[in-house]
Design a protein around this motif. Structure first.
Motif, PDB file in Angstrom:
ATOM      1  N   THR A   1      21.364  27.671 -35.999  1.00  0.00           N
ATOM      2  CA  THR A   1      20.902  26.418 -35.397  1.00  0.00           C
ATOM      3  C   THR A   1      22.060  25.438 -35.268  1.00  0.00           C
ATOM      4  O   THR A   1      22.229  24.783 -34.236  1.00  0.00           O
TER       5      THR A   1
ATOM      6  N   ARG B   1      23.453  24.078 -31.681  1.00  0.00           N
ATOM      7  CA  ARG B   1      23.451  22.652 -31.370  1.00  0.00           C
ATOM      8  C   ARG B   1      24.874  22.127 -31.171  1.00  0.00           C
ATOM      9  O   ARG B   1      25.112  21.264 -30.319  1.00  0.00           O
TER      10      ARG B   1
ATOM     11  N   ASP C   1      25.178  18.484 -29.708  1.00  0.00           N
ATOM     12  CA  ASP C   1      24.005  17.817 -30.261  1.00  0.00           C
ATOM     13  C   ASP C   1      24.207  17.564 -31.753  1.00  0.00           C
ATOM     14  O   ASP C   1      23.487  18.090 -32.611  1.00  0.00           O
TER      15      ASP C   1
END
Length: 343
Positions: A324, A328, A333
């Motif tokens: 994750t 990202r 992000d």
């Protein structure tokens, strides 16, 4: 050999998965560190996506904080239980002029990195710190000063020292006007450092929406670098500009923003820099590059951070969410650095 668990990419572009592997037995000058927090760097992402097939399985991770779990018979600076930090360099030749001057980041034989490549003494592959334990030579282990949050301190060992080194090399201090290009993992720490050193700090960004965040970090001014009028207003203004952008781009606009004799220091290392000759010539500007940091300046940086309450702004995720974090990060992000909790 010491059995450890970690997260490895089995092949280029593949998701990371749990993997058990072995570290070397401790040499007399070795320190074993139980990894608690490890930063997720763009270098990790590029390594997983683009490394040669021979490097896999690949365990990333080169900026971490942990506790000493064992020491070799000749180790004098650390004991079991000490909180320590390790960065992206874990060995060097130790004999060239750079190494003898504590600038092992410029080792004439190229330094041994925390992962990728091989150990200088036994030729075994280097595995990174997305793992339960790391074994490293004592001289590349740093005491973590009291008061520094260990999660926020982990990125100091790569992003932090990479920006600290040139700021100290060019003696940034009160009365100087400093520009920082980019406001990511490196840039946000560059702003904090330059401001704490007493400089007037301007952030250059392509994103108008980052102005508020830059000012929260301490920036005195924010310039959208795609705004031609705004860039014209800053011509000849800066003593020093630190460019943290990793993608290849034209550095000429930032050279023009320097005063005569000023320096633009590039931290991104593409295949080449291609400035306009007149942007460099007029005013006798300087174009320089820098990478990582030496051992003396790394410990100096940690002490400075403790004295000024500086750590990276991080989002901490459990180690099991490593994919994750990488996904990202690929989308930008994050503000400003992911850290994995290896506990």
């Amino acid at each position: 050999m010491r059995s450890v668990t970690g997260y490895a990419a089995p092949a280029a572009g593949a998701p990371l998965a749990p993997w058990q592997f072995e570290r070397r037995d401790l040499r007399p000058d070795d320190v074993a560190v139980r990894v608690r927090y490890v930063g997720v760097c763009h270098t990790d992402l590029h390594a997983v996506e683009d490394s040669p097939a021979a490097e896999f399985p690949l365990v990333p991770g080169h900026e971490f904080v942990g506790e000493v779990s064992a020491v070799g018979s000749e180790v004098t600076r650390f004991a079991v239980g000490d909180v320590v930090a390790v960065g992206n360099i874990v060995d060097s030749c130790g004999k060239c002029d750079y190494c003898l001057d504590s600038q092992k980041n410029y080792c004439a034989e190229f330094p041994t990195m925390t992962y990728l490549g091989v150990d200088r003494r036994d030729g075994l592959p280097q595995r990174g710190a997305y793992s339960s334990e790391y074994v490293v030579t004592e001289k590349f282990v740093y005491a973590l000063p009291d008061g520094l949050d260990p999660a926020g301190a982990a990125p100091l060992m790569c992003a932090g020292v990479t920006t600290w080194e040139p700021l100290r090399r060019w003696q940034i201090g009160p009365g100087m006007r400093v520009g920082v290009v980019g406001l990511g993992g490196l840039g946000h720490l560059a702003v904090k450092f330059a401001k704490a050193l007493g400089a007037e700090v301007t952030v250059f960004t392509t994103s108008p929406g980052k102005e508020a965040a830059a000012r929260v970090l301490g920036a005195d001014d924010v310039v959208v670098s795609t705004d031609a009028a705004a860039m014209t207003d800053r011509l000849g203004r800066f003593d020093f500009i630190l460019n943290t952008v990793s993608a290849k781009h034209d550095p000429s606009p930032y050279l023009r923003a320097l005063r005569g004799g000023g320096t633009l220091c590039m931290l991104g290392i593409p295949d080449r820099y291609e400035p306009e000759a007149l942007a460099l010539l007029i005013g006798a500007k300087n174009l320089a590059a820098s990478g990582s940091g030496g051992t003396r300046r790394t410990q100096e940086m940690l002490e400075f951070c403790a004295a000024h309450g500086i750590t990276a702004d991080v989002e901490v995720l459990p180690a099991a969410e490593v994919n994750t974090a990488l996904d990202r990060l690929a989308r930008n992000d994050v503000r400003y650095r992911f850290v994995l909790a290896m506990d």
